[in-house]
Scaffold this motif. Sequence first.
Motif, short mmCIF file in Angstrom:
data_model
loop_
_atom_site.label_atom_id
_atom_site.label_comp_id
_atom_site.label_asym_id
_atom_site.label_seq_id
_atom_site.Cartn_x
_atom_site.Cartn_y
_atom_site.Cartn_z
N ARG A 274 54.22 41.17 38.63
CA ARG A 274 52.91 40.58 38.28
C ARG A 274 52.74 39.91 36.89
O ARG A 274 52.29 39.05 36.71
CB ARG A 274 51.77 41.55 38.77
CG ARG A 274 50.64 41.16 38.60
CD ARG A 274 49.70 40.98 37.28
NE ARG A 274 48.85 40.12 37.08
CZ ARG A 274 47.72 40.49 36.19
NH1 ARG A 274 47.49 41.83 35.96
NH2 ARG A 274 46.61 39.54 36.07
N GLY A 275 53.30 40.67 36.06
CA GLY A 275 53.22 40.35 34.73
C GLY A 275 51.86 40.10 34.18
O GLY A 275 50.97 41.11 34.40
N ASN A 276 51.80 39.19 33.67
CA ASN A 276 50.28 38.53 32.88
C ASN A 276 49.86 37.27 33.88
O ASN A 276 49.02 36.56 33.27
CB ASN A 276 50.37 38.37 31.62
CG ASN A 276 51.19 37.14 31.05
OD1 ASN A 276 51.84 36.61 32.17
ND2 ASN A 276 51.12 36.70 30.02
N LYS A 277 50.46 37.10 34.83
CA LYS A 277 49.99 36.02 35.87
C LYS A 277 48.77 36.00 36.24
O LYS A 277 47.74 36.92 36.33
CB LYS A 277 50.65 35.98 36.98
CG LYS A 277 52.13 35.79 36.80
CD LYS A 277 53.05 35.97 37.92
CE LYS A 277 54.70 35.72 37.70
NZ LYS A 277 55.43 35.79 39.11
N ASP A 278 48.03 35.05 36.43
CA ASP A 278 46.51 34.55 36.91
C ASP A 278 46.51 34.97 38.39
O ASP A 278 47.56 35.15 39.12
CB ASP A 278 46.18 33.23 36.69
CG ASP A 278 45.78 32.98 34.99
OD1 ASP A 278 44.66 33.51 34.66
OD2 ASP A 278 46.57 32.51 34.35
N TRP A 279 45.27 34.71 38.99
CA TRP A 279 45.05 35.09 40.40
C TRP A 279 45.00 33.82 41.26
O TRP A 279 44.12 32.94 41.01
CB TRP A 279 44.04 36.17 40.56
CG TRP A 279 44.07 37.27 39.65
CD1 TRP A 279 43.34 37.39 38.47
CD2 TRP A 279 44.76 38.41 40.00
NE1 TRP A 279 43.83 38.92 38.23
CE2 TRP A 279 44.78 39.40 38.81
CE3 TRP A 279 45.87 38.91 41.06
CZ2 TRP A 279 45.46 40.83 38.77
CZ3 TRP A 279 46.57 39.96 41.05
CH2 TRP A 279 46.20 40.98 39.99
N ASP A 280 45.87 33.94 42.31
CA ASP A 280 45.85 32.61 43.14
C ASP A 280 46.49 33.03 44.49
O ASP A 280 46.99 34.13 44.59
CB ASP A 280 46.40 31.34 42.39
CG ASP A 280 45.99 30.02 43.15
OD1 ASP A 280 44.98 30.03 44.16
OD2 ASP A 280 46.27 28.91 42.53
N THR A 281 46.47 31.95 45.41
CA THR A 281 47.31 32.34 46.68
C THR A 281 48.47 31.69 46.61
O THR A 281 48.80 30.55 45.89
CB THR A 281 46.53 31.80 47.89
OG1 THR A 281 45.94 30.33 47.67
CG2 THR A 281 45.16 32.72 47.92
N GLY A 282 49.60 32.24 47.60
CA GLY A 282 50.67 31.39 47.96
C GLY A 282 51.82 32.04 47.04
O GLY A 282 51.70 32.71 46.08
#
Length: 267
Positions: free
Chosen positions: A150-158
């Motif tokens: 996950r790291g520092n990623k934003d939230w979204d689908t796919g």
Amino acid sequence: MSVVRIGRWKVWAAAVAATLVGITLPAVTATPASATTTAYDSTYYKNAIGKTGTSLKSSLHTIISSQSKISYDAVWNALKNTDQDPNNTNNVILLYSGVSRSKSLNGGAVGDWNREHTWAQSHGNFGTSAGPGTDLHHLRACDVQVNSTRGNKDWDTGGSAVGGAPGSYTDSNSFEPRDADKGDVARMILYMAVRYEGDDGWPDLEPNESSTNGSVPFHGRLSVLKQWNEQDPPSAFEERRNDVIQSTYQGNRNPFIDHPEWVEAIW
């Protein structure tokens, strides 16, 4: 204390009824959360009841900003309590995977669990200092390797399936948690956006529609988080967690667990 939930829409019932009379329905979308009542409405939330928009957000900020702060080291033991497996008190339930793992396996090695910041530390550069870096309302026990993915990623689908977390997906700049955790994530992120408004030495954290926020104090995507809040209502696990954080550690609550409909009322 559990929240008494009133009158949630039964979307599936409408779909079944329509099928019986030969009507083809469009794809079902999330229905706005129904109003809820809680035992805290006449006490803890009394100055917020009946408000909407920026007025509601401002009132909630004032209410939840009254909190005790703990150290980052203290977070370990706190998570062993807040994230305890209701079916095995020796274990914690891990975010994104739902795995039940021994409380003693906290650390940084493969097979351990560690402290996941759902609002990534780099989105505002607040680190692990007492404050947003140690706020239990957005910290969860998580498998070390899944947390790294996950790291520092934003939230979204796919994206591609995440190893060790069935039902979760990721791509180069976003992460999608499994369905059972979608609402949890949304309510944690939006709690942070209300709690930290830039008036106490920490950055003003806000949701937006970007999935490439990097080090700015924003997290996206708001439209997706709102949908997740509707799709995955607060669970008994979340409600217990909210109670424990208030009574044992911080003295404040996540208002979106008590009142998920306030997400739509503000945003």
